[in-house]
Design an enzyme around this catalytic site. Structure first.
Site, PDB file in Angstrom:
ATOM      1  N   LYS A 170      55.594  80.641  51.120  1.00 38.40           N
ATOM      2  CA  LYS A 170      54.464  81.529  50.888  1.00 38.40           C
ATOM      3  C   LYS A 170      53.225  80.687  50.642  1.00 38.40           C
ATOM      4  O   LYS A 170      52.975  80.206  49.543  1.00 38.40           O
ATOM      5  CB  LYS A 170      54.684  82.456  49.689  1.00 38.40           C
ATOM      6  CG  LYS A 170      53.607  83.565  49.613  1.00 38.40           C
ATOM      7  CD  LYS A 170      53.143  83.907  48.219  1.00 38.40           C
ATOM      8  CE  LYS A 170      52.074  83.008  47.703  1.00 38.40           C
ATOM      9  NZ  LYS A 170      50.741  83.165  48.360  1.00 38.40           N
ATOM     10  N   GLY A 203      50.187  86.348  45.851  1.00 39.07           N
ATOM     11  CA  GLY A 203      51.184  85.854  44.919  1.00 39.07           C
ATOM     12  C   GLY A 203      51.893  86.959  44.173  1.00 39.07           C
ATOM     13  O   GLY A 203      53.105  86.884  43.935  1.00 39.07           O
ATOM     14  N   VAL A 206      54.137  88.886  47.614  1.00 40.42           N
ATOM     15  CA  VAL A 206      55.132  88.046  48.279  1.00 40.42           C
ATOM     16  C   VAL A 206      55.708  87.006  47.318  1.00 40.42           C
ATOM     17  O   VAL A 206      56.927  86.792  47.279  1.00 40.42           O
ATOM     18  CB  VAL A 206      54.509  87.358  49.512  1.00 40.42           C
ATOM     19  CG1 VAL A 206      55.487  86.353  50.118  1.00 40.42           C
ATOM     20  CG2 VAL A 206      54.116  88.401  50.550  1.00 40.42           C
ATOM     21  N   GLU A 245      54.815  72.152  39.807  1.00 37.87           N
ATOM     22  CA  GLU A 245      53.775  71.120  39.737  1.00 37.87           C
ATOM     23  C   GLU A 245      52.483  71.846  39.412  1.00 37.87           C
ATOM     24  O   GLU A 245      51.934  72.559  40.256  1.00 37.87           O
ATOM     25  CB  GLU A 245      53.690  70.357  41.058  1.00 37.87           C
ATOM     26  CG  GLU A 245      52.841  69.106  40.982  1.00 37.87           C
ATOM     27  CD  GLU A 245      51.392  69.375  41.312  1.00 37.87           C
ATOM     28  OE1 GLU A 245      50.580  69.440  40.350  1.00 37.87           O
ATOM     29  OE2 GLU A 245      51.063  69.534  42.489  1.00 37.87           O
ATOM     30  N   CYS A 279      44.601  68.652  41.252  1.00 45.91           N
ATOM     31  CA  CYS A 279      45.310  68.650  39.975  1.00 45.91           C
ATOM     32  C   CYS A 279      45.357  67.257  39.368  1.00 45.91           C
ATOM     33  O   CYS A 279      45.512  67.113  38.153  1.00 45.91           O
ATOM     34  CB  CYS A 279      46.716  69.206  40.154  1.00 45.91           C
ATOM     35  SG  CYS A 279      47.667  68.397  41.463  1.00 45.91           S
ATOM     36  N   GLU A 379      41.342  72.767  32.520  1.00 45.98           N
ATOM     37  CA  GLU A 379      41.201  72.294  33.894  1.00 45.98           C
ATOM     38  C   GLU A 379      40.093  73.077  34.592  1.00 45.98           C
ATOM     39  O   GLU A 379      40.167  74.302  34.714  1.00 45.98           O
ATOM     40  CB  GLU A 379      42.523  72.455  34.655  1.00 45.98           C
ATOM     41  CG  GLU A 379      42.487  71.857  36.039  1.00 45.98           C
ATOM     42  CD  GLU A 379      43.820  71.956  36.749  1.00 45.98           C
ATOM     43  OE1 GLU A 379      44.236  70.972  37.393  1.00 45.98           O
ATOM     44  OE2 GLU A 379      44.463  73.023  36.670  1.00 45.98           O
TER      45      GLU A 379
END
Length: 471
Positions: A170, A203, A206, A245, A279, A379
């Site tokens: 996906k 998200g 699916v 991750e 990231c 972040e």
């Protein structure tokens, strides 16, 4: 690229029209204009993809190592043949600067790296009198982000297939153009039907259907920590194996013996990687108090080497943010930094001069930042860096580890042995000393940066289960 509607997903070896009917706009972030639409898959499509992967699993899991290597070579060649098309889709749909053309090269090398790993990997090991067989975990759900669409699809796919798993992928709906080009390439490799299936969708539709499906044994997700927590909770219901991750707030520690010209350049490159939408971005630059003024002078001058602009311009280092929503998010953090007392050394709020269209951010460098400020804790996922000072080596390590995250870190020093000692004290899945990198080394995070590892042998083993046979 002309406006178009992408109305195909990849199921059981064929391009088919989704059962889902929702259309989502696709944007060129350089202009802010709609360039097309994608027809999104739904739960029915997801169930069909899982069923196809389940049917293909017995035959694929029984393939030899040599057969899997041959398949990976075909996939690598097919993706390499589409290099220019993949690069064009990244430029148009994501706005990554031409400087970042390595994104396509790493997409191709993902297969090469897994071939290298597989060639020396032993699926059978002896433990005393037992024979330990490493068997594929089953059908794997691979959920990939928008910030390096082609690479994440190919890297996760290569690893899962090498283990003998079949997959349902996906990708982000925001990257449908890139996904379509990559899928066409993968199709041309001629793998058996159902071994991989690609369903572009939301998200919460699916992704959730994959995570909850009882026939999916493994989830590999790259994305935000917030979504990772949701996936972990959903996967617990059927005790799925999970690799996550997630986010990062990586420190770049410049030790007091470092060559400041080289170290500052390296720290800025680490912080502005992928236009800051990475990231692993080193967004907290830690410098000794005794060298702050010197460092600020160098950093201020070097900010001119990281201009925002047209991704097709070879001089551009910082492309647009992926969406208007992401642009607004980054702007809110810049304003928050000022409100909390940080000082803008370069950049600042609003768009860069001469870039009235698109989702461009002024590359921003803050000083007078403390580790309790929002811009040092959360972040941002944009070209916004913070300079923090430390008293001594112990204090630097304390600041670096004072975060919810632990994905990546950077250490700059003229003394490699000293840099290693510092690196060994950092709570991070990867530490790059003076910019060194190794693609086959494990990648993943401590703390809220994730669970499990990707790449190389460590990544391959995430898709395998150990079965001990004792005789």
């Amino acid at each position: 690229m002309q406006e178009n509607v992408i109305n195909k997903i990849y199921l059981d070896g064929e391009f088919v029209t989704p059962h889902g009917t929702e259309l989502a706009d696709l944007f060129n972030p350089t202009t802010g204009k709609v360039i097309g639409q994608v027809q999104l898959a739904d739960e029915v499509d997801t169930a069909a993809a899982v069923a196809a992967a389940k049917r293909a699993l017995p035959a694929w899991s029984a393939t030899s190592k040599e057969e899997r290597i041959a398949a990976l070579r075909r996939l690598q060649a097919a993706v390499a043949a589409r290099r220019n098309e993949i690069l064009e889709s990244i430029l148009v749909e994501y706005g990554a600067p031409l400087r970042n053309s390595y994104m396509v090269d790493t997409t191709v090398s993902a297969f090469a790296d897994m071939i290298t790993t597989l060639e020396s990997f032993d699926f059978t090991r002896k433990v005393g009198k037992a024979t330990v067989e490493l068997a594929p975990v089953g059908v794997a759900g691979l959920i990939t982000p928008w910030n390096s669409d082609a690479f994440f699809i190919c890297d996760k796919l290569a690893t899962a297939l090498a283990a003998g798993c079949t997959v349902v992928i996906k990708p982000s709906e925001m990257s449908a153009t890139q996904t379509h080009v990559v899928t066409q390439a993968l199709h041309e490799a001629g793998l058996p039907r159902g071994v991989f299936n690609i369903v572009t969708g939301r998200g919460d539709v699916v992704g959730t259907a994959i995570t909850r499906h009882p026939d999916v044994a493994k989830i590999s997700f790259t994305g935000s920590t917030a979504v990772g927590k949701i996936i972990l909770r959903e996967a617990a219901e059927t005790i799925k194996r999970v690799t996550l991750e997630l986010g990062g707030k990586s420190p770049s520690i410049i030790l007091d013996d470092a060559d400041l010209e080289e170290a500052v350049t390296g720290a800025l490159m680490a912080g502005f990687a992928n236009s800051g939408q990475a990231c692993v971005a080193g967004t907290r630059i830690l410098v000794p108090e005794s060298r702050l003024d010197e460092m600020l002078a160098i950093a201020t001058a070097k900010m001119a080497d990281f201009p925002a602009g047209d991704p097709r311009d070879q001089a551009t280092a910082i492309g647009p943010m992926v969406s208007e929503r992401q642009w607004e998010r980054v702007q809110s953090y810049i304003r928050r930094g000022v409100e909390e007392g940080a000082r803008i050394v370069a950049g600042g709020p609003d768009r860069p001069e001469g870039l009235a269209d698109g989702y461009f951010v002024r590359p921003t460098l803050f000083a007078d930042v403390t580790n309790d400020m929002t811009i040092a804790r959360e972040e941002i996922f944009g070209p916004v860096l913070s300079i923090l000072t430390y008293r001594d080596e112990d204090h630097a390590v304390e600041i670096a580890n004072d975060t919810d995250y632990g994905l990546h870190a950077y250490v700059f020093s003229s003394d490699t042995a000293r840099a290693h000692r510092v690196a060994s004290r950092l709570e991070a899945g990867r530490v790059a000393i003076n910019g060194a990198m190794e693609s086959l080394s494990p990648f993943g995070g401590f703390k809220q940066s994730g669970i499990g590892r990707e790449y190389g042998t460590f990544g391959l083993e995430e898709f395998l289960e150990a079965r001990a046979v004792m005789a």
